[in-house]
Design an enzyme around this catalytic site. Structure first.
Site, PDB file in Angstrom:
ATOM      1  N   ASN A 265      49.305  30.929  53.306  1.00 45.27           N
ATOM      2  CA  ASN A 265      49.557  30.720  51.802  1.00 45.27           C
ATOM      3  C   ASN A 265      51.156  30.450  51.362  1.00 45.27           C
ATOM      4  OD1 ASN A 265      47.053  31.418  51.138  1.00 45.27           O
ATOM      5  ND2 ASN A 265      47.340  33.187  50.664  1.00 45.27           N
TER       6      ASN A 265
ATOM      7  N   ARG B 140      41.242  24.537  46.291  1.00 48.48           N
ATOM      8  CA  ARG B 140      41.700  25.058  45.085  1.00 48.48           C
ATOM      9  C   ARG B 140      43.443  25.148  45.198  1.00 48.48           C
ATOM     10  NH1 ARG B 140      39.979  27.701  41.102  1.00 48.48           N
ATOM     11  NH2 ARG B 140      42.178  28.403  40.937  1.00 48.48           N
TER      12      ARG B 140
ATOM     13  N   CYS C  58      35.523  29.925  41.962  1.00 50.40           N
ATOM     14  CA  CYS C  58      34.995  29.885  43.298  1.00 50.40           C
ATOM     15  C   CYS C  58      34.309  31.439  43.615  1.00 50.40           C
ATOM     16  CB  CYS C  58      35.890  29.872  44.139  1.00 50.40           C
ATOM     17  SG  CYS C  58      37.059  31.194  44.505  1.00 50.40           S
TER      18      CYS C  58
ATOM     19  N   ASP D  73      43.876  40.165  49.396  1.00 52.72           N
ATOM     20  CA  ASP D  73      43.610  39.344  50.619  1.00 52.72           C
ATOM     21  C   ASP D  73      43.257  40.176  51.645  1.00 52.72           C
ATOM     22  OD1 ASP D  73      43.674  37.000  48.985  1.00 52.72           O
ATOM     23  OD2 ASP D  73      45.603  36.450  49.768  1.00 52.72           O
TER      24      ASP D  73
HETATM   25  N1  EPU Z   1      45.124  33.472  36.812  1.00 55.87           N
HETATM   26  C1  EPU Z   1      44.804  33.049  35.545  1.00 55.87           C
HETATM   27  N2  EPU Z   1      45.399  31.899  34.956  1.00 55.87           N
HETATM   28  C2  EPU Z   1      45.955  31.101  36.077  1.00 55.87           C
HETATM   29  C3  EPU Z   1      46.065  31.311  37.236  1.00 55.87           C
HETATM   30  C4  EPU Z   1      45.638  32.612  37.855  1.00 55.87           C
HETATM   31  O1  EPU Z   1      44.453  33.919  34.590  1.00 55.87           O
HETATM   32  O2  EPU Z   1      46.038  29.964  35.353  1.00 55.87           O
HETATM   33  C5  EPU Z   1      44.607  34.832  37.216  1.00 55.87           C
HETATM   34  C6  EPU Z   1      43.555  34.596  38.494  1.00 55.87           C
HETATM   35  O3  EPU Z   1      42.382  34.489  37.769  1.00 55.87           O
HETATM   36  C7  EPU Z   1      43.489  35.991  38.996  1.00 55.87           C
HETATM   37  C8  EPU Z   1      45.239  36.503  39.216  1.00 55.87           C
HETATM   38  O4  EPU Z   1      45.856  35.502  37.855  1.00 55.87           O
HETATM   39  O5  EPU Z   1      43.006  37.054  38.395  1.00 55.87           O
HETATM   40  C9  EPU Z   1      45.989  36.119  40.080  1.00 55.87           C
HETATM   41  O6  EPU Z   1      45.733  34.581  40.765  1.00 55.87           O
HETATM   42  P1  EPU Z   1      46.708  33.823  41.357  1.00 55.87           P
HETATM   43  O7  EPU Z   1      47.062  32.596  40.756  1.00 55.87           O
HETATM   44  O8  EPU Z   1      47.758  34.431  41.920  1.00 55.87           O
HETATM   45  O9  EPU Z   1      45.874  33.318  42.795  1.00 55.87           O
HETATM   46  P2  EPU Z   1      46.026  32.070  43.519  1.00 55.87           P
HETATM   47  O10 EPU Z   1      47.788  31.745  43.414  1.00 55.87           O
HETATM   48  O11 EPU Z   1      45.135  30.828  42.895  1.00 55.87           O
HETATM   49  C10 EPU Z   1      46.832  32.811  45.889  1.00 55.87           C
HETATM   50  C11 EPU Z   1      46.174  32.714  47.109  1.00 55.87           C
HETATM   51  C12 EPU Z   1      44.979  33.695  47.217  1.00 55.87           C
HETATM   52  C13 EPU Z   1      45.487  35.152  46.811  1.00 55.87           C
HETATM   53  C14 EPU Z   1      46.016  35.010  45.355  1.00 55.87           C
HETATM   54  C15 EPU Z   1      46.472  36.438  44.941  1.00 55.87           C
HETATM   55  C16 EPU Z   1      46.856  30.836  47.986  1.00 55.87           C
HETATM   56  C17 EPU Z   1      46.768  29.168  48.432  1.00 55.87           C
HETATM   57  N3  EPU Z   1      46.259  31.450  47.512  1.00 55.87           N
HETATM   58  O12 EPU Z   1      45.814  32.175  44.941  1.00 55.87           O
HETATM   59  O13 EPU Z   1      44.795  33.701  48.714  1.00 55.87           O
HETATM   60  O14 EPU Z   1      44.402  35.690  46.839  1.00 55.87           O
HETATM   61  O15 EPU Z   1      47.282  34.289  45.288  1.00 55.87           O
HETATM   62  O16 EPU Z   1      47.394  37.068  45.960  1.00 55.87           O
HETATM   63  O17 EPU Z   1      48.321  31.167  48.065  1.00 55.87           O
HETATM   64  C18 EPU Z   1      43.085  33.770  50.396  1.00 55.87           C
HETATM   65  O18 EPU Z   1      44.223  33.581  51.005  1.00 55.87           O
HETATM   66  O19 EPU Z   1      42.130  34.274  50.862  1.00 55.87           O
HETATM   67  C19 EPU Z   1      43.315  33.650  48.991  1.00 55.87           C
HETATM   68  C20 EPU Z   1      42.209  33.565  48.192  1.00 55.87           C
END
Ligand code: EPU
Length: 419
Positions: free
Chosen positions: A23, A91, A115, A306
């Site tokens: 990540n 994603r 997802c 995670d």
């Molecule tokens: N959210 C919103 N609006 C947005 C973006 C996010 O409401 O525009 C919400 C999400 O639905 C969630 C929360 O904010 O409830 C946090 O989501 P976040 O945006 O932080 O997740 P992400 O950035 O899409 C990354 C990691 C994930 C990890 C999450 C949380 C990467 C590629 N992915 O996702 O990793 O679970 O942060 O720490 O960095 C994994 O490695 O298995 C994985 C899913």
């Protein structure tokens, strides 16, 4: 499609080396689009997600080489639209929007869907780009963004579940080439954001406050190439520590950053697991009785979502009732029914999973549903008596470098077979 066959119920012994953080490297790869000069990124894990992101960058016109844990990315001539199908399938690729907008003032990316772990909206990413002055149109599955010149702004980026990791990354990458100063309030504080900021600073960006909820970025007009070493994967390290506790094993974990793992290590200590820190090494000594604990997932520095599934696998082995409350992704409980096939007793009540541990696990055929669920099934399979067959292992290969090889080196009976 590969399956993993595990003959469980035996302790592990030895040393495991932690790979670079998935990540952290994915947004850093996107950030390499910000400069026309080459970037060299070392300590990169060999994961299918990294290979996939490399294909996306190539579809935008970048030259990408990946050899011996080193990525070289040269985005000399790039275009604002890549291969729709590739981008749609991953994603994390939403974070190419920021660098493309910053450098080309135009970006066209596919709108990611939900997802298996939750709805996963991108409204905060879009809010951030609009605040910088981008005009956005969403049509036929694409987000089209354009601007004459991005302009620095002050923006509150917190959402329903707190800060957004990739949303913060995306906005930082757009803001480094914006005119003036951008202040992101309620920014994500994850170590992967700090690593991205370090990479961007290597490119010549001016950023302060990364790792805190307020990040300040002074826009510059041009960025140059750099060399960067990716941080170790705190989620992979946590997975091996939990695995050692679950299998009552003596395992030494090297190459990790325990200072990124406080919440997980603290919970393991509360359980009674015997883990000591020697410099940056973690020494796990299995045995002893463990106690049930309660966990609530939170943004960093709280307990990471995670690691929720892997910790649940451990809880199924601890006599008594443990409760996990998932506050980041509403439906990240797909592993519950598969752990049930192995004999676990887990009930879901709203955002919480109630684990009645100590019922004894027995090997069974199970199916991986997502990356961290797969790791939970590997841990449970190693702890269970008898044979476990895990199908859809491609989920595991997205985010764990050579996990079956690393476990075999620790003495695990685990092998891969084609279906
Ligand atoms: N959210 C919103 N609006 C947005 C973006 C996010 O409401 O525009 C919400 C999400 O639905 C969630 C929360 O904010 O409830 C946090 O989501 P976040 O945006 O932080 O997740 P992400 O950035 O899409 C990354 C990691 C994930 C990890 C999450 C949380 C990467 C590629 N992915 O996702 O990793 O679970 O942060 O720490 O960095 C994994 O490695 O298995 C994985 C899913």
């Amino acid at each position: 499609m590969d399956n993993l066959i595990i003959e469980g119920g035996r302790p592990l012994e030895g040393t495991v080396k932690i790979s670079g953080a998935k990540n952290a490297v994915l947004p850093i790869m996107a950030a390499a689009l910000l400069t026309e000069e080459p970037c060299r990124i070392t300590g990169v894990p060999d994961l299918s997600d990294v290979v996939f992101m490399a294909k996306i960058l190539r579809s935008l016109g970048a030259e990408v080489q990946f050899e011996d844990s080193t990525l070289t990315i040269h985005a000399k001539n790039i275009k604002c639209v890549g291969n729709y199908d590739l981008i749609r399938k991953m994603r994390g690729s939403i974070c190419i929007m920021g660098p493309l907008l910053g450098r080309l003032r135009e970006a066209r990316v596919s709108m990611p869907g939900g997802c298996i772990i939750g709805a996963r909206p991108v409204d905060l990413h879009l809010k951030g780009m609009r605040a910088l002055g981008a005009k956005l149109v969403i049509d036929e599955g694409y987000i089209s963004a354009e601007t004459d010149q991005l302009k620095g702004c002050r923006i509150f980026l917190g959402g329903r579940a707190g800060p957004t990791v990739l949303g913060t990354a995306n906005l930082m990458m757009a803001a480094v080439l914006a005119e003036g100063t951008t202040v992101i309030e309620s920014a994500a504080c994850e170590p992967e954001i700090v690593d991205l900021a370090d990479f961007l600073k290597g490119l010549g960006a001016e950023i302060t406050g990364a790792g805190s909820p307020t990040i300040t970025i002074n826009g510059v007009t041009k960025l140059h190439g750099t060399d960067h070493q990716v941080i170790p994967d705190r989620i992979e390290a946590a997975t091996y520590v939990i695995c050692a506790a679950a299998t009552e094993s003596n395992v030494r974990i090297i190459g990790a950053r325990p200072d990124h793992m406080h919440a997980v290590l603290d919970k393991l200590q509360e359980c009674g697991a015997n883990i000591t820190q020697e410099g940056t090494e973690l020494v796990c000594n299995g045995g002893g009785e463990l106690n049930p604990v309660d966990i609530t997932t939170m943004p960093y520095s709280g307990f990471p979502t995670d690691v929720q599934a892997q910790f649940m696998a451990l809880m199924t082995l601890i006599p008594g009732i443990s409760i996990i409350t998932e506050r980041i992704f509403e439906s990240r409980f797909m592993h519950v029914s598969e752990l049930g096939r192995l004999g676990a007793n887990i009930a879901i009540e709203g955002p919480s999973a109630i684990v009645k541990g100590g019922t004894g696990l027995r090997g069974a055929p199970v199916m991986a549903s997502d990356l961290r669920a797969s790791a939970a099934l590997v841990i449970a399979g190693l702890a269970a008596g008898g044979s476990t067959r895990i199908s859809r292992v491609y989920h595991l290969d997205r985010g764990y470098e050579k996990m079956d090889q690393k476990l075999r080196a620790l003495g695990a009976k685990i092998h891969r077979v084609a279906e």
